[in-house]
Each structure stands twice: as C-alpha cells, then as structure tokens.
Design a protein around this motif. Sequence first.
Motif, PDB file in Angstrom:
ATOM      1  N   MET A  77       0.856  -1.175   0.000  1.00  0.00           N
ATOM      2  CA  MET A  77       0.000   0.000   0.000  1.00  0.00           C
ATOM      3  C   MET A  77       0.900   1.235   0.000  1.00  0.00           C
ATOM      4  O   MET A  77       1.614   1.487   0.972  1.00  0.00           O
ATOM      5  CB  MET A  77      -0.907   0.016   1.233  1.00  0.00           C
ATOM      6  CG  MET A  77      -1.893  -1.119   1.274  1.00  0.00           C
ATOM      7  SD  MET A  77      -3.061  -1.021  -0.105  1.00  0.00           S
ATOM      8  CE  MET A  77      -4.280  -2.211   0.403  1.00  0.00           C
ATOM      9  N   ILE A  78       0.892   1.965  -1.101  1.00  0.00           N
ATOM     10  CA  ILE A  78       1.782   3.117  -1.252  1.00  0.00           C
ATOM     11  C   ILE A  78       1.113   4.336  -0.630  1.00  0.00           C
ATOM     12  O   ILE A  78       0.127   4.846  -1.154  1.00  0.00           O
ATOM     13  CB  ILE A  78       2.111   3.380  -2.735  1.00  0.00           C
ATOM     14  CG1 ILE A  78       2.579   2.104  -3.429  1.00  0.00           C
ATOM     15  CG2 ILE A  78       3.172   4.478  -2.857  1.00  0.00           C
ATOM     16  CD1 ILE A  78       2.693   2.243  -4.944  1.00  0.00           C
ATOM     17  N   ALA A  79       1.650   4.775   0.502  1.00  0.00           N
ATOM     18  CA  ALA A  79       1.040   5.879   1.261  1.00  0.00           C
ATOM     19  C   ALA A  79       1.937   7.101   1.170  1.00  0.00           C
ATOM     20  O   ALA A  79       2.638   7.462   2.127  1.00  0.00           O
ATOM     21  CB  ALA A  79       0.812   5.461   2.708  1.00  0.00           C
ATOM     22  N   VAL A  80       1.931   7.739  -0.005  1.00  0.00           N
ATOM     23  CA  VAL A  80       2.745   8.930  -0.246  1.00  0.00           C
ATOM     24  C   VAL A  80       1.932   9.929  -1.066  1.00  0.00           C
ATOM     25  O   VAL A  80       0.940   9.576  -1.700  1.00  0.00           O
ATOM     26  CB  VAL A  80       4.054   8.597  -1.007  1.00  0.00           C
ATOM     27  CG1 VAL A  80       4.902   7.591  -0.242  1.00  0.00           C
ATOM     28  CG2 VAL A  80       3.765   8.090  -2.419  1.00  0.00           C
ATOM     29  N   HIS A  81       2.391  11.173  -1.059  1.00  0.00           N
ATOM     30  CA  HIS A  81       1.790  12.206  -1.902  1.00  0.00           C
ATOM     31  C   HIS A  81       2.131  11.937  -3.365  1.00  0.00           C
ATOM     32  O   HIS A  81       3.077  11.207  -3.676  1.00  0.00           O
ATOM     33  CB  HIS A  81       2.311  13.578  -1.474  1.00  0.00           C
ATOM     34  CG  HIS A  81       1.606  14.727  -2.111  1.00  0.00           C
ATOM     35  ND1 HIS A  81       2.065  15.319  -3.264  1.00  0.00           N
ATOM     36  CD2 HIS A  81       0.465  15.373  -1.783  1.00  0.00           C
ATOM     37  CE1 HIS A  81       1.248  16.290  -3.613  1.00  0.00           C
ATOM     38  NE2 HIS A  81       0.267  16.355  -2.740  1.00  0.00           N
ATOM     39  N   ASN A  82       1.351  12.563  -4.270  1.00  0.00           N
ATOM     40  CA  ASN A  82       1.555  12.289  -5.697  1.00  0.00           C
ATOM     41  C   ASN A  82       2.923  12.715  -6.223  1.00  0.00           C
ATOM     42  O   ASN A  82       3.364  12.226  -7.268  1.00  0.00           O
ATOM     43  CB  ASN A  82       0.456  12.959  -6.537  1.00  0.00           C
ATOM     44  CG  ASN A  82       0.460  14.463  -6.441  1.00  0.00           C
ATOM     45  OD1 ASN A  82      -0.064  15.021  -5.477  1.00  0.00           O
ATOM     46  ND2 ASN A  82       1.029  15.142  -7.426  1.00  0.00           N
ATOM     47  N   ILE A  83       3.648  13.610  -5.508  1.00  0.00           N
ATOM     48  CA  ILE A  83       4.968  14.028  -5.986  1.00  0.00           C
ATOM     49  C   ILE A  83       5.972  12.883  -5.974  1.00  0.00           C
ATOM     50  O   ILE A  83       6.984  12.930  -6.678  1.00  0.00           O
ATOM     51  CB  ILE A  83       5.535  15.206  -5.168  1.00  0.00           C
ATOM     52  CG1 ILE A  83       5.569  14.874  -3.674  1.00  0.00           C
ATOM     53  CG2 ILE A  83       4.769  16.480  -5.440  1.00  0.00           C
ATOM     54  CD1 ILE A  83       6.282  15.899  -2.825  1.00  0.00           C
ATOM     55  N   PHE A  84       5.699  11.831  -5.163  1.00  0.00           N
ATOM     56  CA  PHE A  84       6.630  10.705  -5.063  1.00  0.00           C
ATOM     57  C   PHE A  84       6.146   9.448  -5.785  1.00  0.00           C
ATOM     58  O   PHE A  84       6.898   8.492  -5.917  1.00  0.00           O
ATOM     59  CB  PHE A  84       6.868  10.340  -3.586  1.00  0.00           C
ATOM     60  CG  PHE A  84       7.456  11.447  -2.764  1.00  0.00           C
ATOM     61  CD1 PHE A  84       8.764  11.865  -2.966  1.00  0.00           C
ATOM     62  CD2 PHE A  84       6.713  12.074  -1.783  1.00  0.00           C
ATOM     63  CE1 PHE A  84       9.315  12.885  -2.204  1.00  0.00           C
ATOM     64  CE2 PHE A  84       7.251  13.094  -1.016  1.00  0.00           C
ATOM     65  CZ  PHE A  84       8.557  13.508  -1.226  1.00  0.00           C
ATOM     66  N   ILE A  85       4.905   9.437  -6.245  1.00  0.00           N
ATOM     67  CA  ILE A  85       4.298   8.175  -6.668  1.00  0.00           C
ATOM     68  C   ILE A  85       4.973   7.562  -7.896  1.00  0.00           C
ATOM     69  O   ILE A  85       5.198   6.352  -7.945  1.00  0.00           O
ATOM     70  CB  ILE A  85       2.773   8.331  -6.900  1.00  0.00           C
ATOM     71  CG1 ILE A  85       2.124   6.978  -7.173  1.00  0.00           C
ATOM     72  CG2 ILE A  85       2.460   9.322  -8.000  1.00  0.00           C
ATOM     73  CD1 ILE A  85       2.244   6.001  -6.031  1.00  0.00           C
ATOM     74  N   ASP A  86       5.331   8.361  -8.891  1.00  0.00           N
ATOM     75  CA  ASP A  86       5.894   7.795 -10.124  1.00  0.00           C
ATOM     76  C   ASP A  86       7.206   7.069  -9.867  1.00  0.00           C
ATOM     77  O   ASP A  86       7.419   5.951 -10.357  1.00  0.00           O
ATOM     78  CB  ASP A  86       6.110   8.899 -11.166  1.00  0.00           C
ATOM     79  CG  ASP A  86       4.798   9.444 -11.719  1.00  0.00           C
ATOM     80  OD1 ASP A  86       3.769   8.758 -11.566  1.00  0.00           O
ATOM     81  OD2 ASP A  86       4.803  10.550 -12.286  1.00  0.00           O
ATOM     82  N   GLU A  87       8.093   7.689  -9.072  1.00  0.00           N
ATOM     83  CA  GLU A  87       9.393   7.056  -8.825  1.00  0.00           C
ATOM     84  C   GLU A  87       9.229   5.783  -7.991  1.00  0.00           C
ATOM     85  O   GLU A  87       9.976   4.805  -8.175  1.00  0.00           O
ATOM     86  CB  GLU A  87      10.350   8.025  -8.135  1.00  0.00           C
ATOM     87  CG  GLU A  87       9.924   8.493  -6.760  1.00  0.00           C
ATOM     88  CD  GLU A  87      10.801   9.607  -6.212  1.00  0.00           C
ATOM     89  OE1 GLU A  87      11.562   9.320  -5.276  1.00  0.00           O
ATOM     90  OE2 GLU A  87      10.712  10.745  -6.697  1.00  0.00           O
ATOM     91  N   ILE A  88       8.244   5.759  -7.091  1.00  0.00           N
ATOM     92  CA  ILE A  88       8.028   4.571  -6.258  1.00  0.00           C
ATOM     93  C   ILE A  88       7.452   3.427  -7.082  1.00  0.00           C
ATOM     94  O   ILE A  88       7.895   2.276  -6.959  1.00  0.00           O
ATOM     95  CB  ILE A  88       7.121   4.915  -5.054  1.00  0.00           C
ATOM     96  CG1 ILE A  88       7.910   5.764  -4.053  1.00  0.00           C
ATOM     97  CG2 ILE A  88       6.592   3.651  -4.386  1.00  0.00           C
ATOM     98  CD1 ILE A  88       7.102   6.290  -2.899  1.00  0.00           C
TER      99      ILE A  88
END
Length: 270
Positions: A77-88
């Motif tokens: 479950m990726i719990a980050v803001h959209n600024i980090f989502i692509d790299e994750i």
Amino acid sequence: MEMYTEFLKIESIIEKENFVIYGTGSVAKRFSKIIKEKGYWDNVSNYAVSSLQQVEAYYDGKDIKEINEVSNDSIVMIAVHNIFIDEIIEKLKNLGFSRYFWVYPYLFDLSFGLPIERNVEIDVRSLVKGLKDVYLNPILYLAIESALFNNTIGRDLYIKYMCIFCSEKAASKRWLDFVKRIHKYESGDAKQNYNIKLSNKLDIVIDGSHRLMLAYYFNVDKIIADTYSCDMKRYIEFAENMLLNDEQLQKYFTQEEILLIKEVDLKLKA
C-alpha cells in the motif's frame, strides 16, 4: 467507476490480507490511523521505505524495512503524496512487485465513507467566496503569482506553509510540482486528474485546494467535485487542518506576512 473499483480493492485488502505500507510521512500517518480505527492494524506486516537513512528503526510499533528487503510477492500500500508516486511505482516494478496500490486518493473515503454526491459541477468563484476563516487559498494565489513572476514572496510563503506538515525536502518538491501544474494551466491544459472533495455544505475543501485555486486564477468557471458529510472538527481530525486557520497564521508567519495573506483573502472574496 475505475476509481470506485480501486477503492473497493483497497478496502478489501485492508480488511482481509496482510500488507506493507510504503512510506512514513504524513500520508502514511493518516493511513495508519485509519487502519487502527477500523481494527485491522494486525494486518500491517511492516513499513517500507526507499532508504533507511535518517529513518527510525520502528514506526508505530512496526518494523521499517528498505523496500529491496521486502518479498516482492507482498501486497504494498503506497502511502505517499503524488509528488513521489511515479518514482516509487517504477522502483516497485523494477523489483518485481505486481500487487501495489496507491492509497492517497482514497484516504478520506476510507476514513469517512463514500461521497454523498459524485461529479457535482461547482461554480469556482462562489465556492472560494464561501470559504470562511481559512487562509490556504491566499497562500496558493500568491504562489501562483510568484511562479508567473508577478511577486517575489509567494514561493517562500508556500514553502513555509508546506513545512508545517512535511519535511523541507518534500515541501520543495511540492513547490516544483505546483509550478509545473501552473504552467500547464497557463498553456491551456486545465485537465483535472480527479475530482476535488468538498463538504456537503460547500464550506470545506477536504482535498483539492491547489486545483481549486488554479481554476480560480485562470478564470475557469466550473470545477467538478465529490461531496461528503463532514464538518470542520472531522476534517481537522483527518488532515490536521491544512486549510490554515488564524491560530496557525499567528504561530508560523510574521505579522507582515499575515497582513499580506489577509489582504489577498479579502481580494479573493470581493
């Protein structure tokens, strides 16, 4: 419909399966609180991060592991803001993970239930005028002006505001992301990735203040929203009041900055 299907998948996993939470920032904090309130905390295997440097060994009683040490057959479950989502997501794909879900767009739905109404067309200017005793909008307005070289203070105010809720690194990254969105709007690309979220009385922007002020600044008449049963107390429990009230202004900003912010707020409501 696609977002609703994704929400149901996430809800089902939280209730029935073991999973890893990727992230230890403000989004992960909110997500963890929701899971605890729902009584499914035992389903969280551990937290994961890209790097353990400068991260505590335990977070809310759960181990933190580097993502490359987590089995790639785990549900993440990726719990980050959209600024980090692509790299994750790219990192997870490279490591061979196939079951991962971005929870940020669904946090409020998970906490308070599904919207009362979906896809409601809202008049942008009427909405902005009706928002009382919150000061995020003038900060965003000044930030847009700054990105377009119409003032010299908007960027600094925006970074200062963001640092109330996240790290300086994340705040700087959110500024750069906002600038990109501003220039997209400037060039005529006003597409919304997903609806803003409002209280059913239209007096609280639960999520989407950046999108709202971009629409306001660039004279977009209407914006599409989902509305929820929510009052200010419930909103603050959920989001630590990112809308920014007078008490927060006095705590984090100088008197000169406060006067400017309040002056712009009056301008927005004129």
